[in-house]
Design an enzyme around this catalytic site. Structure first.
Site, mmCIF file in Angstrom:
data_model
loop_
_atom_site.group_PDB
_atom_site.id
_atom_site.type_symbol
_atom_site.label_atom_id
_atom_site.label_comp_id
_atom_site.label_asym_id
_atom_site.label_seq_id
_atom_site.Cartn_x
_atom_site.Cartn_y
_atom_site.Cartn_z
ATOM 1 N N ASP A 2 0.849 -1.193 0.000
ATOM 2 C CA ASP A 2 0.000 0.000 0.000
ATOM 3 C C ASP A 2 0.891 1.253 0.000
ATOM 4 O OD1 ASP A 2 -2.419 1.391 0.197
ATOM 5 O OD2 ASP A 2 -2.375 1.401 2.402
ATOM 6 N N HIS A 3 0.638 2.165 -0.914
ATOM 7 C CA HIS A 3 1.366 3.443 -0.987
ATOM 8 C C HIS A 3 2.882 3.293 -1.035
ATOM 9 C CE1 HIS A 3 -2.143 6.035 -0.604
ATOM 10 N NE2 HIS A 3 -2.610 5.174 0.285
ATOM 11 N N ASN A 58 -10.105 0.299 -0.380
ATOM 12 C CA ASN A 58 -9.119 0.309 0.714
ATOM 13 C C ASN A 58 -9.720 0.793 2.027
ATOM 14 O OD1 ASN A 58 -7.408 -0.220 -1.413
ATOM 15 N ND2 ASN A 58 -5.921 1.367 -0.874
ATOM 16 N N SER A 61 -12.887 4.397 4.243
ATOM 17 C CA SER A 61 -13.500 4.220 5.568
ATOM 18 C C SER A 61 -14.673 5.181 5.732
ATOM 19 C CB SER A 61 -12.469 4.479 6.681
ATOM 20 O OG SER A 61 -11.642 3.344 6.831
ATOM 21 N N GLY A 107 -9.077 5.554 0.834
ATOM 22 C CA GLY A 107 -9.812 6.391 1.783
ATOM 23 C C GLY A 107 -11.273 6.009 1.894
HETATM 24 P P1 13P Z 1 -8.968 4.974 5.159
HETATM 25 O O1 13P Z 1 -8.072 5.879 5.938
HETATM 26 O O2 13P Z 1 -10.212 5.671 4.731
HETATM 27 O O3 13P Z 1 -9.246 3.708 5.849
HETATM 28 O O4 13P Z 1 -8.182 4.613 3.804
HETATM 29 C C1 13P Z 1 -7.231 3.583 3.795
HETATM 30 C C2 13P Z 1 -6.426 3.587 2.556
HETATM 31 O O5 13P Z 1 -6.713 4.247 1.591
HETATM 32 C C3 13P Z 1 -5.232 2.728 2.530
HETATM 33 O O6 13P Z 1 -4.519 2.894 1.344
HETATM 34 O O1 G3H Z 2 -3.572 5.156 3.445
HETATM 35 C C1 G3H Z 2 -2.788 4.837 4.314
HETATM 36 C C2 G3H Z 2 -3.083 3.647 5.164
HETATM 37 O O2 G3H Z 2 -4.124 3.925 6.052
HETATM 38 C C3 G3H Z 2 -1.838 3.172 5.831
HETATM 39 O O3 G3H Z 2 -1.506 4.035 6.858
HETATM 40 O O4 G3H Z 2 0.891 4.583 6.455
HETATM 41 O O5 G3H Z 2 -0.161 4.807 8.743
HETATM 42 O O6 G3H Z 2 0.307 2.547 7.773
HETATM 43 P P1 G3H Z 2 -0.011 3.997 7.504
HETATM 44 ZN ZN ZN Z 3 -4.645 4.903 0.598
#
Ligand code: 13P
Ligand code: G3H
Ligand code: ZN
Length: 319
Positions: A82-83, A264, A223, A221
């Site tokens: 992720d990212h 996500n 959530s 994002g």
């Molecule tokens: P949320 O912060 O909305 O859960 O998004 C998570 C996300 O995009 C992880 O890449």
């Molecule tokens: O979008 C980011 C995710 O919620 C991961 O967050 O970089 O704090 O692990 P983190």
């Molecule tokens: Zn993200």
């Protein structure tokens, strides 16, 4: 059962018109909550690991935990970075056997975003790994670092449909994260706000019209920051802003139908875990056995994941 390739999960999700939950994993309890929920609901799942999770838990611990999850369940499980913020990090994860990686160049000028995505795609495709790119910039926090966010972007830059076509063609990325009013973290919006679902439809159509087929889009994002969880956290001694709001679940359901194949979710899991931990400590101030604290927290996260799978992503029964 071995890991299932991200491509296979995407193909089935696109054909079945459901979304895959991409849930963030940072420790054993979160992982168990996610996979137990998916096992009970017979849902395929993407486990995603951020750079922060790797720094926190140690990549080898996370890899071994996921191996344990894969060998004790029957559901298809893919592992995703992720990212990813550099070619080097993506390469490490590809070499470790991740089935997909995200290279997030969304904060870079367009040409630089294209260049870094191309570099990752070239390496990943030689090693049977698929790549997610991102175009546009999410509103608010780029990463969740509290109320002000990390790398805060006040206005955001929404994804442009024509640019999305050019970006996918130039880079060869296999899926695309879009900015359509979505935002990371617990402090997304003040009051109710909605995704730009017309823009999402336009992006999907532009990709289709350009000959890129039923192209998988990704919603970061996602959530919803449920008000009851924020309330519970505050009731048991927390101090989160109660006027905060997330993406309405009804919007995510529409996004799924329009073609967001990967959704996500991290923050909602964090909120559920925190609410349960705070409740246990508040109601049992003498408790000091971590199992009595983390056990109920794991159960609460599991309940939340089951809800998302059944009622929002519609991937229950698809394993
Ligand atoms: P949320 O912060 O909305 O859960 O998004 C998570 C996300 O995009 C992880 O890449
Ligand atoms: O979008 C980011 C995710 O919620 C991961 O967050 O970089 O704090 O692990 P983190
Ligand atoms: Zn993200």
């Amino acid at each position: 059962m071995p890991l299932t390739h991200t491509t296979e999960l995407f193909q089935k999700a696109l054909a079945g018109k459901y979304a895959l939950g991409a849930f963030n994993v940072n420790n054993m309890e979160l992982l168990q909550a996610i996979v137990d929920a998916c096992e009970e609901e017979k849902a395929p799942v993407m486990l995603q690991i951020s750079k922060g999770a790797r720094n926190y838990a140690n990549p080898i611990y996370l890899k071994k935990l996921i191996e344990a999850a894969v060998s004790t369940t029957t559901i298809p499980i893919a592992v995703h970075l992720d990212h990813g913020d550099s070619f080097e990090l993506c390469k490490q994860c590809i070499d470790e056997g991740f089935t997909s990686v995200m290279i997030d160049g969304s904060h870079l000028p367009y040409d630089e975003n294209v260049a870094v995505c191309k570099e990752v795609v070239e390496y990943a495709h030689k090693h049977n790994c698929v790549v997610e790119g991102e175009l546009g910039m999410l509103v608010g926090a780029q990463f969740d670092e509290g109320e002000e966010g990390g790398g805060h972007c006040d206005s955001g830059v929404y994804t442009n449909p024509e640019e999305a076509v050019d970006f996918v063609k130039q880079t060869g990325v296999d899926s695309l994260a879009v900015a359509i009013g979505n935002s990371h973290g617990a402090y997304k919006f003040k009051g109710e706000q909605h995704l730009d679902l017309d823009r999402l439809k336009a992006i999907k159509k532009a990709l289709q019209d350009a000959g890129l087929g039923d192209y998988p889009l990704v919603l970061h994002g996602a959530s919803s920051v449920p008000a009851h969880l924020v309330k519970e956290i505050n009731q048991y001694g927390g101090d989160l802003g109660e006027d905060t709001a997330g993406v309405p679940e009804s919007d995510i359901e529409i996004a799924r139908r329009v073609g967001c194949t990967k959704v996500n979710i991290d923050t909602d899991l964090r909120l559920a875990m925190t609410a349960a931990i705070r409740k246990t400590f508040a109601e049992n101030p003498k408790e000091f056995d971590p199992r009595k604290v983390l056990g109920p927290a794991r159960d609460y996260v599991k309940e939340l994941v089951k809800h998302k799978i059944k009622n929002v992503l519609c991937c229950a029964g698809q394993a």
